[in-house]
Structures are given as C-alpha cells and as structure tokens.
Design a protein around this motif. Structure first.
Motif, mmCIF file in Angstrom:
data_model
loop_
_atom_site.group_PDB
_atom_site.id
_atom_site.type_symbol
_atom_site.label_atom_id
_atom_site.label_comp_id
_atom_site.label_asym_id
_atom_site.label_seq_id
_atom_site.Cartn_x
_atom_site.Cartn_y
_atom_site.Cartn_z
ATOM 1 N N GLU A 15 0.527 -0.942 0.358
ATOM 2 C CA GLU A 15 -0.214 -0.325 -0.090
ATOM 3 C C GLU A 15 0.785 1.450 -0.174
ATOM 4 O O GLU A 15 0.240 2.295 -0.339
ATOM 5 C CB GLU A 15 -0.971 -0.288 1.168
ATOM 6 N N GLU A 16 2.031 1.213 0.259
ATOM 7 C CA GLU A 16 3.037 2.397 0.070
ATOM 8 C C GLU A 16 3.839 2.365 -0.941
ATOM 9 O O GLU A 16 4.253 3.774 -1.193
ATOM 10 C CB GLU A 16 4.294 1.904 1.170
ATOM 11 N N ASP A 19 1.088 6.770 -6.532
ATOM 12 C CA ASP A 19 1.148 6.680 -7.982
ATOM 13 C C ASP A 19 1.146 6.703 -8.480
ATOM 14 O O ASP A 19 1.101 6.262 -10.075
ATOM 15 C CB ASP A 19 -0.568 7.376 -7.163
ATOM 16 N N ASN A 60 -0.720 -1.030 -10.285
ATOM 17 C CA ASN A 60 -1.944 -1.077 -9.345
ATOM 18 C C ASN A 60 -2.525 -0.647 -11.091
ATOM 19 O O ASN A 60 -2.848 0.679 -10.691
ATOM 20 C CB ASN A 60 -2.387 -0.783 -8.014
ATOM 21 N N ARG A 204 -4.664 -4.363 -8.166
ATOM 22 C CA ARG A 204 -3.425 -4.785 -6.795
ATOM 23 C C ARG A 204 -3.907 -5.701 -5.645
ATOM 24 O O ARG A 204 -3.401 -7.398 -5.755
ATOM 25 C CB ARG A 204 -2.390 -4.119 -5.953
ATOM 26 N N VAL A 205 -4.920 -5.387 -5.412
ATOM 27 C CA VAL A 205 -5.231 -6.254 -3.669
ATOM 28 C C VAL A 205 -5.923 -7.773 -4.518
ATOM 29 O O VAL A 205 -5.201 -8.525 -3.575
ATOM 30 C CB VAL A 205 -6.290 -5.682 -2.786
#
Length: 235
Positions: A15-16, A19, A60, A204-205
């Motif tokens: 998550e880090e 973008d 992502n 991505r998740v």
C-alpha cells in the motif's frame, strides 16, 4: 519518497507504493535468489535501467492472463497449424535472456543489466526461471522467459525475430498450462498488444489474493525438455 532498502531487507507494505510512477515501491536491496522469490510471492519485481539503483515495482492494476483467456486469431491459428514450427522449453536460457536484453529499435536501451542477467541465470539454475522458444524453418523466431512459483508464471520479457514469434510461444504456454501447473500468468504492465491477446487488468489487492492462493509451495517445478510440435502439444 520511497525507502532505501539495505541488502536482505524485508519489503514495505504494498500500500506504500507510489501512484506516480505507478507502483514504485522501494530502491536498493539485492538480487539474491531468496530476495527475488520473496518479492515475486508478494507481487513485486525489479525494473530499472543501468543509470539507476535497483528499483522495485508493484503496479496497480496488474496485467494478467488466465488459462483459456488467450485469444488465438484465425491468422495466428493458421500459422500455428501450418508453419514449420518447433517449440522448446528450457532450451538455452542464456541465449533467450541475451536476445531479450539486446537493444530494441524503439529506444536503443535495455533494462536487463548485467546484474539482472546474472540474477535470472541463477534462478534458472535453481529451477525457478524458465524459457520457451519457437523455431520456424529451423531459425529462432521468438521466445520468452519468466519465473514460476507455484501456479503463477511471472513473465519477464519476450521477443520476436519473425512474425508471430512471441504470440506463438504464448499460445503454446496456454496449451501446456495444465501440464506445467500454470493457473495465472503475470504480464506486469498493460499494453495494447497484450490486451488484444486476452489479457485483463486485476486490482493489486485481488492479484495479491491470487498469489496467496496459488503460491503455497515454492519448490521448483521441472519443465519437459523434448521438442514440441503445435499439433502434437497436449495439455
């Protein structure tokens, strides 16, 4: 800012990742086999040019194929059935990576640095990295290499020296996917070429959930070495 990782470090949470640029997670660390296997199982891969440190990415969304999604056009189907094609698995991995590393017409550069080349040769020697090649009329026509962990093949690079070369090796991979234990192919980043062949984008998740489900064992899986003709290839 992204963190600098000393050799042997753990990777930060996905998550880090930034973008912009999409998916840049960290820099540094090393290209040892254990580091690469740890990265791939989490959906992270190295990608950098010779002027940069090692950079680690987790885009992502992710561009992926599932078995059965690969689109064989009528033209490609005729080529596979009628051309004088012979396929090989894990034949001359070093040659494949060197052809992939050769400068392309579009930019004249390569991201497969000497350190990256050595790292994937080590993974191949350990049984984790594989290649597919196709010969047409006895001449090398296309190929690809990647890393297989469990039911996931992480595609790294491919090339064509003749029309339909890379498409042909992708088609063979999907025909043999059940035999090779492949249930998902990671193509990393979207391109028009891949999307036309049947790739799709996965958040991505969801991609990480797929990796958790499909990579329960990282024991190397051997690939058959005998030459394969398209019409004789069976799942």
């Amino acid at each position: 800012m992204i963190p600098w990782l000393p050799p042997g470090s753990d990777f930060p949470p996905l998550e880090e990742a930034l973008d912009d640029p999409n998916g840049l997670l960290a820099a540094g660390n090393d290209l040892a086999p254990d580091t690469l296997i740890s990265a791939y199982t989490r959906g992270i891969f190295p990608w950098y040019d010779p002027s940069q440190p090692v950079l680690w990415w987790t885009p992502n969304p992710r561009c992926v194929f599932r078995p059965g999604d690969f689109h064989i056009s009528r033209r490609l189907g005729r080529h596979l059935r009628n051309a004088d094609l012979t396929f090989y698995l894990d034949r001359d991995f070093e040659r494949v990576i060197d052809v992939c590393a050769a400068p392309r017409d579009d930019d004249g550069g390569t991201w497969i640095t000497p350190e990256m080349r050595a790292a994937y040769l080590r993974l191949h020697a350990l049984g984790h990295a594989h290649c597919v090649t196709v010969f047409e009329d006895g001449e090398l026509a296309g190929g690809l290499y990647g890393v297989q962990l469990g039911g996931v093949l992480f595609g790294e690079s491919m090339f064509s020296t003749r029309t339909n070369g890379s498409k042909s090796v992708l088609a063979l991979l999907w025909r043999l996917a059940p035999r090779l234990g492949i249930r998902l192919l990671d193509a990393q980043v979207e391109s028009d070429h891949l999307m036309r062949l049947g790739a799709f984008l996965m958040p991505r998740v969801d991609f990480q959930r797929q990796l958790d489900a499909l990579i329960t064992d990282t024991t190397p899986l051997p690939w058959p070495k005998a030459p394969i003709r398209w019409n004789d290839a069976t799942p």
